[in-house]
Scaffold this active site. Structure first.
Site, PDB file in Angstrom:
ATOM      1  CB  SER A   9      -0.902   0.017   1.231  1.00 20.08           C
ATOM      2  OG  SER A   9      -1.474   1.303   1.389  1.00 20.08           O
ATOM      3  CG  HIS A  34      -3.810  -1.718  -1.842  1.00 17.03           C
ATOM      4  ND1 HIS A  34      -4.856  -2.490  -2.286  1.00 17.03           N
ATOM      5  CD2 HIS A  34      -4.301  -0.972  -0.817  1.00 17.03           C
ATOM      6  CE1 HIS A  34      -5.934  -2.242  -1.552  1.00 17.03           C
ATOM      7  NE2 HIS A  34      -5.624  -1.315  -0.660  1.00 17.03           N
ATOM      8  CG  ASP A  36      -5.085   2.093   1.148  1.00 14.53           C
ATOM      9  OD1 ASP A  36      -6.045   1.302   1.116  1.00 14.53           O
ATOM     10  OD2 ASP A  36      -3.945   1.759   1.501  1.00 14.53           O
ATOM     11  CG  MET A  38      -8.587   6.752   2.709  1.00 15.21           C
ATOM     12  SD  MET A  38      -7.801   6.680   4.323  1.00 15.21           S
ATOM     13  CE  MET A  38      -6.855   5.160   4.174  1.00 15.21           C
ATOM     14  CG  HIS A  68      -9.660  -0.064  -0.586  1.00 20.63           C
ATOM     15  ND1 HIS A  68      -9.144  -0.239   0.678  1.00 20.63           N
ATOM     16  CD2 HIS A  68     -11.016  -0.028  -0.429  1.00 20.63           C
ATOM     17  CE1 HIS A  68     -10.133  -0.287   1.559  1.00 20.63           C
ATOM     18  NE2 HIS A  68     -11.282  -0.156   0.908  1.00 20.63           N
ATOM     19  CG  MET A  70     -11.632   3.029   1.982  1.00 19.68           C
ATOM     20  SD  MET A  70     -10.166   2.976   3.031  1.00 19.68           S
ATOM     21  CE  MET A  70      -8.873   3.036   1.781  1.00 19.68           C
ATOM     22  CG  MET A 139     -11.520  -3.109   4.890  1.00 21.02           C
ATOM     23  SD  MET A 139      -9.943  -2.696   4.130  1.00 21.02           S
ATOM     24  CE  MET A 139      -9.197  -1.638   5.398  1.00 21.02           C
ATOM     25  N   GLY A 144      -9.383   3.847   7.257  1.00 14.35           N
ATOM     26  CA  GLY A 144      -9.153   5.265   7.509  1.00 14.35           C
ATOM     27  C   GLY A 144      -7.707   5.618   7.761  1.00 14.35           C
ATOM     28  CG  PHE A 145      -6.272   6.804  10.385  1.00 19.72           C
ATOM     29  CD1 PHE A 145      -5.732   8.046  10.081  1.00 19.72           C
ATOM     30  CD2 PHE A 145      -7.568   6.750  10.862  1.00 19.72           C
ATOM     31  CE1 PHE A 145      -6.473   9.203  10.255  1.00 19.72           C
ATOM     32  CE2 PHE A 145      -8.318   7.900  11.048  1.00 19.72           C
ATOM     33  CZ  PHE A 145      -7.757   9.134  10.737  1.00 19.72           C
ATOM     34  N   GLY A 146      -3.431   3.995   8.205  1.00 20.58           N
ATOM     35  CA  GLY A 146      -2.463   2.916   8.163  1.00 20.58           C
ATOM     36  C   GLY A 146      -1.897   2.640   9.547  1.00 20.58           C
ATOM     37  CG  ASP A 177      -5.900  -3.065   3.274  1.00 19.57           C
ATOM     38  OD1 ASP A 177      -4.940  -2.857   4.045  1.00 19.57           O
ATOM     39  OD2 ASP A 177      -6.353  -2.195   2.509  1.00 19.57           O
ATOM     40  N   GLY A 199       1.248  -2.206   4.191  1.00 14.54           N
ATOM     41  CA  GLY A 199       1.785  -0.858   4.022  1.00 14.54           C
ATOM     42  C   GLY A 199       3.009  -0.632   4.865  1.00 14.54           C
TER      43      GLY A 199
END
Length: 228
Positions: A9, A34, A36, A38, A68, A70, A139, A144-146, A177, A199
C-alpha cells in the site's frame, strides 16, 4: 486458490519520491500496487486521487494497480480511475445505493471489480453479487488510517468467505488489508487469503534503508508458501 499476490500500500510510501518507491518495491518482488483512496467523508482521512494513479502510469509503472475506494458516493469517481490506469477497483457496499450497478459500472470501464467488507460488515452482502466479482477484500482493521493492529476475528471471516468462493467455483481473489506483517501472514494465508495488502510492514520494515524491500517481501512470500 489464486497465486499469491503481495500488494504494498503506497499509503505508507514516501510521497516526495513516490515513483522511485513504487519502482523499488516492484523490483523487490511485489506483484501489485495498492491504492488507498480516502475522501474525508466515508472515512476520516484524505489521501490520493486519479491524478496520482495516472502519474504512476506515465512514470512507467506497468504492474496491476489495485484501487480501493473508500469514498461516498462511489460511482462518480469510478470512470476517472479507470481512465487513469486502474486495473481493479474495489468499493464498500455502504458507499453505493446499488451495489450490483456499481460492479457493472466498474466492469464497463474495463476494470476488474471487487467488494470490500469492513470488520463489522456481514458477509451476507456477498450472497447476490459474488458471481459478478473478481475479488473480495476483507478489512482486518477499520478503514481510515495505516499502521493499525490486525483484528483477530478477521481470520474466522476469511474462512467463511473462502468457503463461499470455493463453493462458487469461480476464480475470485480473496484479499486482506490491515495489520498484515511477515510474522502473521502465514496464519492469514492458512485462513484462506491469497492476496495480501501491507503498508507500514513493508515500507517501514527494519533494515529497509540499508537493504531495500526484497528481504521483507521474500519473507512474506515464503511464509505464505509454507502453508499452501
Amino acid at each position: 486458490m489464486q497465486p499469491t499476490v503481495i500488494a504494498p500500500s503506497i499509503l505508507s510510501a514516501n510521497f516526495a519520491k513516490l515513483g522511485e518507491e513504487v519502482d523499488a518495491v516492484l523490483a523487490a518482488g511485489a506483484d501489485w500496487v495498492h491504492f488507498d483512496v480516502m475522501d474525508n467523508h466515508y472515512v476520516p482521512n484524505l489521501t490520493i486521487g486519479p491524478m496520482v494513479c495516472e502519474a504512476l502510469r506515465k512514470h512507467g509503472v506497468t504492474a496491476p494497480i489495485d484501487v480501493h475506494l473508500m469514498v461516498e458516493p462511489v460511482d462518480r469517481i469510478v470512470p476517472d480511475f479507470a481512465k487513469a490506469g486502474a486495473s481493479m477497483i474495489t468499493f464498500h457496499p455502504e458507499a453505493s445505493r446499488h451495489v450490483h450497478r456499481t460492479v457493472q459500472l466498474i466492469k464497463s470501464h474495463g476494470c476488474q471489480a471487487g467488494l470490500v467488507l469492513n470488520p463489522g460488515t456481514p458477509i451476507e452482502v456477498l450472497d447476490w453479487v459474488l458471481d459478478e466479482l473478481d475479488m473480495v477484500l476483507l478489512m482486518s482493521v477499520n478503514p481510515g488510517f495505516g499502521g493499525q493492529a490486525f483484528i483477530p476475528s478477521s481470520l474466522d471471516k476469511l474462512r467463511a468467505v473462502r468457503t463461499m468462493i470455493d463453493r462458487s467455483g469461480r476464480p475470485i481473489r480473496l484479499e486482506i488489508d490491515g495489520g498484515v506483517k511477515a510474522d502473521n501472514i502465514a496464519e492469514i494465508a492458512a485462513a484462506g487469503a491469497d492476496t495480501f495488502v501491507a503498508g507500514s510492514a513493508i515500507f517501514n520494515a527494519p533494515g529497509v534503508a540499508e537493504h531495500g524491500y526484497s528481504d521483507v517481501i521474500a519473507r512474506m512470500k515464503q511464509a505464505v508458501e509454507s502453508v499452501r
